[in-house]
Scaffold this motif. Sequence first.
Motif, PDB file in Angstrom:
ATOM      1  N   LYS A  47    -100.126  50.879 -79.303  1.00  0.00           N
ATOM      2  CA  LYS A  47     -99.830  49.694 -78.501  1.00  0.00           C
ATOM      3  C   LYS A  47    -100.764  48.529 -78.782  1.00  0.00           C
ATOM      4  CE  LYS A  47     -99.286  50.158 -74.107  1.00  0.00           C
ATOM      5  NZ  LYS A  47     -99.515  50.629 -72.726  1.00  0.00           N
ATOM      6  N   LEU A  48    -101.878  48.784 -79.470  1.00  0.00           N
ATOM      7  CA  LEU A  48    -102.857  47.729 -79.721  1.00  0.00           C
ATOM      8  C   LEU A  48    -102.251  46.623 -80.581  1.00  0.00           C
ATOM      9  CD1 LEU A  48    -106.016  49.916 -80.477  1.00  0.00           C
ATOM     10  CD2 LEU A  48    -105.608  48.545 -78.419  1.00  0.00           C
ATOM     11  N   ASP A  49    -102.504  45.394 -80.191  1.00  0.00           N
ATOM     12  CA  ASP A  49    -102.034  44.245 -80.953  1.00  0.00           C
ATOM     13  C   ASP A  49    -102.785  44.200 -82.277  1.00  0.00           C
ATOM     14  OD1 ASP A  49    -100.894  41.908 -81.752  1.00  0.00           O
ATOM     15  OD2 ASP A  49    -102.126  40.613 -80.490  1.00  0.00           O
ATOM     16  N   GLY A  50    -102.066  44.403 -83.372  1.00  0.00           N
ATOM     17  CA  GLY A  50    -102.690  44.466 -84.694  1.00  0.00           C
ATOM     18  C   GLY A  50    -102.493  45.803 -85.365  1.00  0.00           C
ATOM     19  N   VAL A  51    -102.065  46.821 -84.589  1.00  0.00           N
ATOM     20  CA  VAL A  51    -101.761  48.140 -85.138  1.00  0.00           C
ATOM     21  C   VAL A  51    -100.259  48.245 -85.356  1.00  0.00           C
ATOM     22  CG1 VAL A  51    -101.744  50.627 -84.701  1.00  0.00           C
ATOM     23  CG2 VAL A  51    -103.758  49.261 -84.102  1.00  0.00           C
ATOM     24  N   ALA A 354     -90.136  38.016 -87.940  1.00  0.00           N
ATOM     25  CA  ALA A 354     -91.451  37.638 -88.462  1.00  0.00           C
ATOM     26  C   ALA A 354     -92.075  38.797 -89.248  1.00  0.00           C
ATOM     27  CB  ALA A 354     -92.365  37.213 -87.327  1.00  0.00           C
ATOM     28  N   LEU A 355     -91.981  40.021 -88.709  1.00  0.00           N
ATOM     29  CA  LEU A 355     -92.508  41.188 -89.410  1.00  0.00           C
ATOM     30  C   LEU A 355     -91.799  41.397 -90.736  1.00  0.00           C
ATOM     31  CD1 LEU A 355     -92.914  43.810 -86.535  1.00  0.00           C
ATOM     32  CD2 LEU A 355     -94.742  42.879 -87.952  1.00  0.00           C
ATOM     33  N   ALA A 356     -90.481  41.243 -90.723  1.00  0.00           N
ATOM     34  CA  ALA A 356     -89.694  41.441 -91.943  1.00  0.00           C
ATOM     35  C   ALA A 356     -90.041  40.388 -92.990  1.00  0.00           C
ATOM     36  CB  ALA A 356     -88.205  41.398 -91.613  1.00  0.00           C
ATOM     37  N   THR A 371     -94.260  47.055 -94.100  1.00  0.00           N
ATOM     38  CA  THR A 371     -92.801  46.937 -94.140  1.00  0.00           C
ATOM     39  C   THR A 371     -92.139  48.211 -93.641  1.00  0.00           C
ATOM     40  OG1 THR A 371     -93.014  45.496 -96.075  1.00  0.00           O
ATOM     41  CG2 THR A 371     -90.841  46.412 -95.631  1.00  0.00           C
ATOM     42  N   ILE A 372     -92.634  49.349 -94.122  1.00  0.00           N
ATOM     43  CA  ILE A 372     -92.015  50.626 -93.750  1.00  0.00           C
ATOM     44  C   ILE A 372     -92.172  50.898 -92.259  1.00  0.00           C
ATOM     45  CG2 ILE A 372     -92.140  53.131 -94.048  1.00  0.00           C
ATOM     46  CD1 ILE A 372     -92.982  52.638 -96.935  1.00  0.00           C
ATOM     47  N   TYR A 373     -93.430  50.886 -91.791  1.00  0.00           N
ATOM     48  CA  TYR A 373     -93.682  51.288 -90.410  1.00  0.00           C
ATOM     49  C   TYR A 373     -93.302  50.220 -89.401  1.00  0.00           C
ATOM     50  CZ  TYR A 373     -96.181  55.137 -92.573  1.00  0.00           C
ATOM     51  OH  TYR A 373     -96.499  56.237 -93.318  1.00  0.00           O
ATOM     52  N   GLY A 374     -93.357  48.959 -89.810  1.00  0.00           N
ATOM     53  CA  GLY A 374     -93.046  47.900 -88.866  1.00  0.00           C
ATOM     54  C   GLY A 374     -91.597  47.493 -88.845  1.00  0.00           C
ATOM     55  N   VAL A 375     -90.863  47.781 -89.935  1.00  0.00           N
ATOM     56  CA  VAL A 375     -89.495  47.265 -90.038  1.00  0.00           C
ATOM     57  C   VAL A 375     -88.486  48.357 -90.408  1.00  0.00           C
ATOM     58  CG1 VAL A 375     -87.995  45.550 -91.141  1.00  0.00           C
ATOM     59  CG2 VAL A 375     -90.398  45.003 -90.722  1.00  0.00           C
ATOM     60  N   THR A 376     -88.499  48.807 -91.674  1.00  0.00           N
ATOM     61  CA  THR A 376     -87.386  49.616 -92.177  1.00  0.00           C
ATOM     62  C   THR A 376     -87.290  50.990 -91.525  1.00  0.00           C
ATOM     63  OG1 THR A 376     -88.726  50.403 -94.053  1.00  0.00           O
ATOM     64  CG2 THR A 376     -87.416  48.413 -94.389  1.00  0.00           C
ATOM     65  N   LEU A 377     -88.420  51.693 -91.426  1.00  0.00           N
ATOM     66  CA  LEU A 377     -88.378  53.022 -90.814  1.00  0.00           C
ATOM     67  C   LEU A 377     -88.164  52.922 -89.313  1.00  0.00           C
ATOM     68  CD1 LEU A 377     -88.611  55.980 -91.668  1.00  0.00           C
ATOM     69  CD2 LEU A 377     -91.040  55.882 -91.150  1.00  0.00           C
ATOM     70  N   LYS A 378     -88.658  51.858 -88.715  1.00  0.00           N
ATOM     71  CA  LYS A 378     -88.485  51.652 -87.276  1.00  0.00           C
ATOM     72  C   LYS A 378     -87.013  51.480 -86.930  1.00  0.00           C
ATOM     73  CE  LYS A 378     -90.393  48.900 -83.492  1.00  0.00           C
ATOM     74  NZ  LYS A 378     -91.347  47.820 -83.153  1.00  0.00           N
ATOM     75  N   LEU A 379     -86.272  50.761 -87.805  1.00  0.00           N
ATOM     76  CA  LEU A 379     -84.846  50.540 -87.570  1.00  0.00           C
ATOM     77  C   LEU A 379     -83.975  51.618 -88.229  1.00  0.00           C
ATOM     78  CD1 LEU A 379     -84.673  46.666 -88.101  1.00  0.00           C
ATOM     79  CD2 LEU A 379     -84.775  47.913 -85.934  1.00  0.00           C
ATOM     80  N   LYS A 380     -84.580  52.449 -89.054  1.00  0.00           N
ATOM     81  CA  LYS A 380     -83.960  53.599 -89.717  1.00  0.00           C
ATOM     82  C   LYS A 380     -82.952  53.207 -90.799  1.00  0.00           C
ATOM     83  CE  LYS A 380     -84.635  56.903 -85.944  1.00  0.00           C
ATOM     84  NZ  LYS A 380     -85.348  55.980 -85.036  1.00  0.00           N
ATOM     85  N   ARG A 381     -81.872  52.544 -90.438  1.00  0.00           N
ATOM     86  CA  ARG A 381     -80.841  52.241 -91.428  1.00  0.00           C
ATOM     87  C   ARG A 381     -81.364  51.429 -92.612  1.00  0.00           C
ATOM     88  NH1 ARG A 381     -75.109  50.819 -88.406  1.00  0.00           N
ATOM     89  NH2 ARG A 381     -74.810  52.814 -87.337  1.00  0.00           N
ATOM     90  N   PRO A 382     -82.193  50.406 -92.391  1.00  0.00           N
ATOM     91  CA  PRO A 382     -82.731  49.690 -93.549  1.00  0.00           C
ATOM     92  C   PRO A 382     -83.529  50.588 -94.497  1.00  0.00           C
ATOM     93  CG  PRO A 382     -83.032  48.387 -91.560  1.00  0.00           C
ATOM     94  CD  PRO A 382     -82.549  49.743 -91.117  1.00  0.00           C
TER      95      PRO A 382
END
Length: 625
Positions: A47-51, A354-356, A371-382
């Motif tokens: 939850k930390l801002d920056g992690v 912004a993350l993407a 990219t992986i942990y903040g965007v693609t894996l988080k949304l799964k389909r990407p």
Amino acid sequence: MDQKQLAQGILTGVGGKDNIEKAWHCATRLRFYLKDDKKADTPTVEKLDGVITVVKSAGQYQVVIGNAVASVYDALADLAGISEDEAPVDKKAEKQAQGSIVNRFIGFISGVFTPFLGAMAGAGILKGLLALFTALSWMSTKSGTYEILYAASDGIFYFLPIFLAFTAAKQLHVSQFVAVALGATLVYPTLVATAGKGTVLHFLGIPVVSATYTSTVIPILLAIWVLSYLEPVLDKIFPEAVRTIFTPLLSLAIMAPVTLIVVGPIGSAISNVLAAGVMGVYNFAPFLAGAIMGAFWQVFVIFGVHWTFVPLMMNNIAKMGYDPLLPILAAAVLSQGGAALGVFLKSKNQKMKALAGSGVITSLFGITEPTIYGVTLKLKRPFYCAVASGAIGGAIIGAGAVHTNAFALPSLLAVPGYTGNGVVIGLLGIAVAFFGGAILTYLFGIKKEDNVADTASVSQDGAITIDAPVAGTLIPLKNVNDEVFATEAMGKGIAIVPTDDTVKAPVSGTISALYPTGHAIGITADNGAEILIHIGINTVQLNGQFFEALTKQNDHVTVGDPLVKADFAQIKAAGYDPTVMVIVTNTASYAAVTPTSDTEAASQPILTLTPQTETTTEGATAANV
């Protein structure tokens, strides 16, 4: 949050400095060996801002930060008292922290290459650029400029055993400078020249196998491993007064000939077998090898096992002068960047956009963890779209037999190192992976429920909006048939007569309370709002019947994530009012909590929270229900 605050939050989250057995960082992650993983509060750290996220892999507790990891590590080192001159390590405790022998091996390889991976990648790119400049006749190999820059680009690879000796010794807790002296022995100019002529040397009558160890990996790693067993024995033999002289003396006197006569040739044989094995698999079906590596390289990264390939790729360059795997990996890396571009173009969520956007840029330079942990894996389909496009791009590169003569992070920057006509095919494979990932993600990669505006964020005027957790008809809270809610004793809010059975997260945040009966959920939003979702009136008496929890306490959820499945038809049939109440339990923290004027709830904001200009006392929390 500044770097010191972030470092303090991470230090507290991992259980404090007393719970850290070892800490270091790579290009994007803080890496820990913790004495007790159970003492780490992973939800709090995430939850930390920056992690970006937390990954547990290869016995390591990894906190993904992104490009700012070095400055965060520096702040962490200051807070925890971590320095290069570490106190003696409890090897037994460290092994227990690392876990299985496989995890220890992966952790060892990671620790050996991570410290100078950036320098090695930069030198590799420079080497590729020099090859490009000479091929285009922009620079002569006989010019002083070329010779100086080539020395700068090739030096780290030529003297690689020295660098590996230093970092391997740190991992195995032996004298780093004795190890460096041993590494320097392997690349000593006289011995290199003698080996080049094929002259056989003898040590006390024993023939020394003629071999060149410049740019090699495995021989020096084996030598330092043997040294890690010899040095403790010598330390026990000599008293402390003379140990600092005689232990290094005998270490070098013993290990230099042993390495040249026994360990080095064994390491070279292993290197040759590995190089032949990798090329055997590759030559059997280059197209298939490219497709597999292009598809699954980022999966290897997620589990931390990608480090096992680094020695193989460097060994290929040392033994054969080129490597076929690194160009394939560029397709895997750029496919994630392409998927991030698809998310950037399609997503309505400003935070995700912004993350993407930043993920696209970092991926071009070979950094994919954010990219992986903040965007693609988080949304799964990407992520799946990137795997598919990476496989196609990798297959093209593999079928085209693209090779590189220099180690560099798989990225656009590595392209100048591709040999011969491989530049054109390599760029084609990368382009297919990148644009294929973008197109697939744009068309198929974002689910409708994920593509909603970031309504839980703060607007320009500081107001915070809360989404509807369930579709239905909106009614004022005062009209609810429950005195506690109608009088706003729990806090201000709004109510919904539901028309859908799935209750979803109205904000991004952490599940702070989830009652066993499933009838009430408390969420602490990332922006500080405390939300209570109460499903039905007096439904606690159903003891969980007709409710199915789809999340659990302490989980972090994003807007639209399913929380509870409620069979409202059965609830009504049992004689209970199904009205869903959405309450801001820390109402006193806000100047106003304003319900929407809409009459129907869908995925739009239903509450607007106006922040106080001054700090006030917070109201009741969801845990009080």
